[in-house]
Enzyme design. Structure first.
Site, mmCIF file in Angstrom:
data_model
loop_
_atom_site.group_PDB
_atom_site.id
_atom_site.type_symbol
_atom_site.label_atom_id
_atom_site.label_comp_id
_atom_site.label_asym_id
_atom_site.label_seq_id
_atom_site.Cartn_x
_atom_site.Cartn_y
_atom_site.Cartn_z
ATOM 1 N N GLU A 97 0.836 -1.198 0.000
ATOM 2 C CA GLU A 97 0.000 0.000 0.000
ATOM 3 C C GLU A 97 0.877 1.256 0.000
ATOM 4 O OE1 GLU A 97 -3.065 0.431 -0.462
ATOM 5 O OE2 GLU A 97 -4.181 -1.340 0.183
ATOM 6 N N TYR A 98 1.958 1.209 0.751
ATOM 7 C CA TYR A 98 2.879 2.345 0.803
ATOM 8 C C TYR A 98 3.519 2.573 -0.562
ATOM 9 C CZ TYR A 98 6.702 5.342 2.408
ATOM 10 O OH TYR A 98 7.586 6.379 2.583
ATOM 11 N N TYR A 99 3.844 1.485 -1.233
ATOM 12 C CA TYR A 99 4.437 1.564 -2.570
ATOM 13 C C TYR A 99 3.522 2.349 -3.520
ATOM 14 C CZ TYR A 99 5.632 -0.195 -7.273
ATOM 15 O OH TYR A 99 5.928 -0.308 -8.606
#
Length: 230
Positions: free
Chosen positions: A141-143
């Site tokens: 999700e951070y990516y």
């Protein structure tokens, strides 16, 4: 995305291109696609072994880590390039690597291009819908969040930019046919077709300051690129 270029074999102007991430799976295919068009191709690699492998293909490289280089150091590697293609990526690994490569790496590239007096930047990004049918980890999700931030940074710059958002990448042989436009459905696409599409886009001076999404499709790549001209 105008570029001066020099005459290659045939009628197309060749471009002096610097590829960040040239040793990656997409980057190596991109280098080959550009070479096939008669372009002068150089790039950034992290390890000396990668440099040797690319040298065997006639590709000059500079050893350096985009995650650790300063904008000034990066600018010095561009030399006489006319266009910079950013094809590096962390592939959704550890958050600190994602930030350093996919986020800060793009920010540094923008600053480095200003320092070097370069205008033309193409960024290989990702479709925001990628993997949404799956349960993603926090790092994945951070990516996606960092990739979107990088897109915004490029789009807000005063460079002559192009953002290409391919769907899920595969290592299948290329088909030479795609679906390319401002908004595309998410599926999957061979890396080879991404490389060929980006190489074609680099050679189209009437396409610039645009976000284009890319998926597998039925349209030959040259025609798909022509249809994207404003």
């Amino acid at each position: 995305m105008p570029v001066s270029g020099h005459q290659a074999e045939g009628s197309e102007l060749a471009v002096n291109v610097f590829v960040i991430g040239i040793a990656g799976r997409t980057g190596t295919l991109l280098a080959s696609a550009l070479q096939h068009r008669g372009d002068q191709v150089r790039g950034l690699v992290r390890r000396g072994g990668q440099r040797d492998a690319l040298a065997a293909q006639g590709i000059e490289t500079v050893v350096g880590d985009i995650a650790r280089m300063t904008p000034a150091e990066l600018a010095s590697t561009f030399a006489d390039a006319e266009a910079v293609l950013f094809a590096a990526g962390s592939n959704g690994g550890a958050a600190e690597v994602t930030r350093a490569v996919d986020g800060d790496g793009v920010d540094k590239t923008i600053e480095a291009m200003h320092r070097a007096g370069l205008r033309r930047l193409a960024l290989v990004s990702v479709l925001p819908e990628s993997w949404r049918e799956r349960s993603l980890s926090d790092e994945e999700e951070y990516y996606f969040a960092v990739k979107k931030q990088a897109d915004v940074a490029v789009a807000r710059s005063d460079l002559d930019w192009l953002i290409l958002r391919p769907s899920l990448l595969t290592d299948e042989p290329g088909t030479g046919r795609v679906s390319l436009g401002p908004a595309e459905l998410h599926g999957q696409i061979p890396r080879a077709d991404v490389a060929e599409t980006l190489a074609a886009l680099v050679h189209e001076p009437r396409i610039g300051r645009q976000i284009l999404e890319l998926n597998a499709g039925d349209t030959p790549i040259p025609e798909a690129v022509r249809r994207s001209i404003r």
